[in-house]
Structures are given as C-alpha cells and as structure tokens.
Scaffold this motif. Sequence first.
Motif, PDB file in Angstrom:
ATOM      1  N   UNK A  14       9.314 -20.938  15.780  1.00 38.09           N
ATOM      2  CA  UNK A  14       9.291 -21.476  17.142  1.00 38.09           C
ATOM      3  C   UNK A  14      10.154 -20.583  18.028  1.00 38.09           C
ATOM      4  N   UNK A  15       9.616 -20.199  19.172  1.00 28.65           N
ATOM      5  CA  UNK A  15      10.418 -19.434  20.128  1.00 28.65           C
ATOM      6  C   UNK A  15      10.178 -19.990  21.525  1.00 28.65           C
ATOM      7  N   UNK A  23      13.471 -14.142  25.279  1.00 27.46           N
ATOM      8  CA  UNK A  23      13.708 -15.157  24.257  1.00 27.46           C
ATOM      9  C   UNK A  23      14.987 -15.926  24.566  1.00 27.46           C
ATOM     10  N   UNK A  24      14.835 -17.255  24.683  1.00 32.51           N
ATOM     11  CA  UNK A  24      15.971 -18.122  24.961  1.00 32.51           C
ATOM     12  C   UNK A  24      16.454 -18.848  23.718  1.00 32.51           C
ATOM     13  N   UNK A  42      17.683 -13.130  20.590  1.00 39.99           N
ATOM     14  CA  UNK A  42      17.944 -13.775  21.879  1.00 39.99           C
ATOM     15  C   UNK A  42      18.308 -12.725  22.928  1.00 39.99           C
ATOM     16  N   UNK A  43      17.714 -12.891  24.088  1.00 40.99           N
ATOM     17  CA  UNK A  43      17.937 -11.936  25.175  1.00 40.99           C
ATOM     18  C   UNK A  43      16.912 -10.822  25.189  1.00 40.99           C
ATOM     19  N   UNK A  44      16.165 -10.645  24.091  1.00 33.83           N
ATOM     20  CA  UNK A  44      15.101  -9.644  24.055  1.00 33.83           C
ATOM     21  C   UNK A  44      13.803 -10.270  24.563  1.00 33.83           C
ATOM     22  N   UNK A  45      12.862  -9.427  24.974  1.00 29.39           N
ATOM     23  CA  UNK A  45      11.554  -9.954  25.373  1.00 29.39           C
ATOM     24  C   UNK A  45      10.637 -10.008  24.144  1.00 29.39           C
ATOM     25  N   UNK A 107       6.292 -21.153  22.029  1.00 26.73           N
ATOM     26  CA  UNK A 107       5.267 -20.559  21.161  1.00 26.73           C
ATOM     27  C   UNK A 107       5.543 -20.941  19.712  1.00 26.73           C
ATOM     28  N   UNK A 108       4.476 -21.338  19.026  1.00 26.07           N
ATOM     29  CA  UNK A 108       4.531 -21.575  17.576  1.00 26.07           C
ATOM     30  C   UNK A 108       3.906 -20.373  16.881  1.00 26.07           C
TER      31      UNK A 108
END
Length: 556
Positions: A14-15, A23-24, A42-45, A107-108
């Motif tokens: 899960x994102x 990405x949070x 986290x922090x990356x696209x 997103x799954x």
Amino acid sequence: RQAAAVFESASEGVMITDLDGVLLAVNQAFCDITGYSRGESLGQTTRLLRSNRHGREFFQSLWATLSQVGHWQGEVWNRRKNGEVYPSWMTISTVYDADCKPMQYVALLKDVSQIRRSEEQLARLAHYDPLTDLPNRLLLQSRLEHALERARRAGGRVAVLFINLDRFQNVNDSLGHVAGDQLLAKVAARLRTRVREEDSLGRFGGDEFLLILESIIRPDAVAAAAQDLLNELSEMFELDNGMELYVGASIGIGLYPDDGETAADILRNADAALHQAKAQGRSRFCFYASSMNADALANLELERSLRQALERREFVLYYQLKIDARTGRVCGAEALIRWKRTNGGVESPARFIPLAEASGMIVPIGAWVIDEVARQQRRWHDDGLDVCRIALNVSARQFRAGDLRDVVADALVRHSLPPSCMELELTESMLMDDPDQTLNTLQELKQLGVHLSLDDFGTGYSSFGYLSRFPIDALKIDQSFVRNIASEKESALIAVSIIDLAHNMGLRVVAEGIETQEQLEYLSARGCDEMQGFLFSRPLEASAFEQVLQERRAFL
C-alpha cells in the motif's frame, strides 16, 4: 489505531501519494515487494519504481482514466531495488476532501510474478513437449497453418517431413522407458542442429518428429535436407549409462501445394509417404505421390483378402532346386510361397509379403509354410522318395514373435519328420536387430536339430564377431553378387571372400540366382557347395518337384 493496523498488516503493498506522486506513506508489504525501506521510499516519487517497460502513452492513459473516473487498475511492470523487473497488479484510487476535490492517491500493489510464471509454464506445457522441449502437435499444427497461409500469399512452397525412428520400440521393450526417453531427448537435440532458424521442428507424438520447411523452391532441396537428417540419425547414440545404440529413421514428405491445399491434407499425405518409406525397407525417405491414394485403397482390399486366404487354402508352395556342386544332383530345395486367389488371379509375393509383414499376417502364414513343408516331406517319404533338406524363409516378425521354436517343433512332431530335413533361412538384418535375443532363439532352434542358414549374405551389416557366435550351418550368397560375378571384379571378390569365410568357419555356401553357365563354372571353380537358380530350374509345383526326385538325374 485500527486503520493503522489494517494498513500495516495488509498482504498487498500500500502506498499513499500526494497529487504529484510523492510517496507519503508505505506499508511493510510495499517494502517487502519493492526492496525499498520506508526511509528510502518516503519523499520519493513513484518514478522510483518505474521499469521503462511502458511508454509515455501508457501513463497518459492511466492518468486520464484516474482523473475522469477516480480509479484505475491494471498490470504494471515495476522495478525492484535490486534491478529486477516484475509484473504487478495495481489498483489506484483517488482520495477526495470534504469539497470533493482530489487530495491524495492510494495505490494497492500486488506482485504477480509467480502467477505469471505459472501461467507461462502452463502455456508452455500446452504447446511444448516437456521431454524434448520441442513444440508439440498442437503448436506444430498452428505453425503449419500459418506457414501455408504465408505460402499462399507469396505463391511459395512448404514441405512437411514426418520423421519416425526405425527401431525405437526395441529400445523401449529391451531397455525400458527411461532409456527410451533419453534416446528421444538426444534425437531431438541432434535434429535441432540440422534445421534452419526459420524452420519449425517439433515432436508430433511417440517416436515421431515433424519438420516444417518454408521458402522451398525445388523438391530436390527437400530431398537433400531429408537425406542429411537420415545421415545424422544413422550415427550412434550414447545413453547416460554409456550404452551405445543405433536406431536410424524413415521420413515421409508432403509438399504444399503439390500434395494438398490444407494442413490436414499435407499431414495425412506425409504420413502416407512415411508408411511407404517403411514398407520399402526403412532408413530412407519417400515423397508422397497422388497415386499412393489408389495404392492405399488397393492394399486395404488386398489385406482383407489376405486374411481370408489361409481359410480358403489359397496359398501353395513351389520348390526351387538346390544342386550339389560336386555331384550335380538335387540336394535340396527352397520352398517359395505363392498366392493363387479363388478368382483365378495370382498375387506376386513381392506385393503381398510386405503387406503380410505390416499387418502381422506373416506370422500365421509363416506357421502354415512350416507345417506345409513338413507335411509335404512326410508324404514324399511315405511314397518312398529320398527326403532331402527343404529350406524356407523366416520373416523378421515371425522370428521376433517368440514362439518360432514351438511352431517348428510342433510341425516336426505332427508329421514325424526328422529335424535335419528342415532348414530355416534368416537374414542378416534380422539377426543383428537384437543379437543377444537372436542367439537365444537360434540356440533353441539348433537344439531341435534343424539347419540354419544366413540368407542374402553380404548385403547387410553382420559383424564377424557376432557371426561366429551364431550357430548357423550355411551362408547364402545374394544373387546381386552372382548376377555380375563374371563382369564386375567387386562382385566376384565379394563372392570369393564369402566362400573363403564360410569354409574357414566350417559352413556350407549356397549361391542363388545362377542363370548362366559362366556363373556356374566360376562359382564351382571357387568351391561353392550348392547352386540354385533358373539355369537348373524355375520354382516347381510339388508334383513337378516330386518327378525330379524320382528321376534322380544329374544337372551338371
């Protein structure tokens, strides 16, 4: 707290991202699937996962659907941290705020690489032979259909070669299916080395392989390819245990458009050509010809009649004299079968014997010949005639049937005939098919007291080592050498070598096919023991042969 627990324990990755794809939040399953830790993610696209398998159009369509309907799902190829590209099934949903404006995306992510591998394996099993890793019948038929379609558009030719191993059943029966499987795998590997990249080779079933040749211009190119395959398969195969085998093959060839318009037509006709190659002696190739269809129908009728011929007593034996080269008198004869049909026609042995072999009728026919020879000799003996030795031919199928010894013994006992009055003629190829079993059978026959001779000697592939082990009494020089003995040095040399070899082994020598005085004098001078041929007599009916015995005249 409960939502957080579900988020963390979900089996799918899960994102959660912002509207720019940053990405949070990610769960542990995401980290396990991608190989990236939370700190690295986290922090990356989402470009972090991009595999470059998909073009710009793919992502434009994805984002368009997502903005229009609020969710998207489909298969996406992603890249793990270690660089491995894998298929994943993704479901992306838009999260809206209180004013129904897009706020985030969830997103799954599910790794479906194992599912894809299983599907690929199932698809391969459906279209490939697991033993040889060659295309199977289903895939071959599909490829043939496509090949024919290409040939129709281009006005080209396609050749189909049915390849069948000649002695594979012997391997399975004597060495077991493990050895048979090893042999098939080695045959497949060897065939692969002899075909072009644009051709299709596969296993059609059992010990049959199929080769589809495209871009064929002339039939002679197909013939050359077929001969190349035969040469390759005639070489020795070595099994994993070190055992060496020779099998050989026969090939039937069907051509498009010459022999049919559809795949079914070409396959059927190539198979018919294969049977023709087998009937002509194996280890060869045959093209299909349209006349073979008519021949096949005629053979079906002939086979039906052949099965009734024994019951109708349509078979008769003729006897061809054997002359003692020293005394010039009759010392024996060879029994030759003829088929006189009730409709008045006479079938040539050259036509019905191969059919009897193929259908299995040769076994009961052979048993009748053995019994009839014994019965006729008993009658001549009862009439006061000197009983001479009568030779008869034993077919390969009858020899391998397993009951030859009992058939001969029963006939001798039934007619009270001395075993020395009967001689069984066997061929070289028959004996070499399975030398150890052959030796057992020959020893059983020899213990009965019958004579054994090797027919058509010099045309086969006997090893002298094996020959010395076999308890035979005579060698018979093939008429192909006798025919040219006065004009060809090679034939004369072979004949003389056979005579010398036989005498050194303590065996008699019989020359067949003598038609001229010159042949007779040459062989007599070289020490040949017995002669047979039209120079002395054509095959005679029993009554005519009986008259010759009564006359006791000399032929030399």
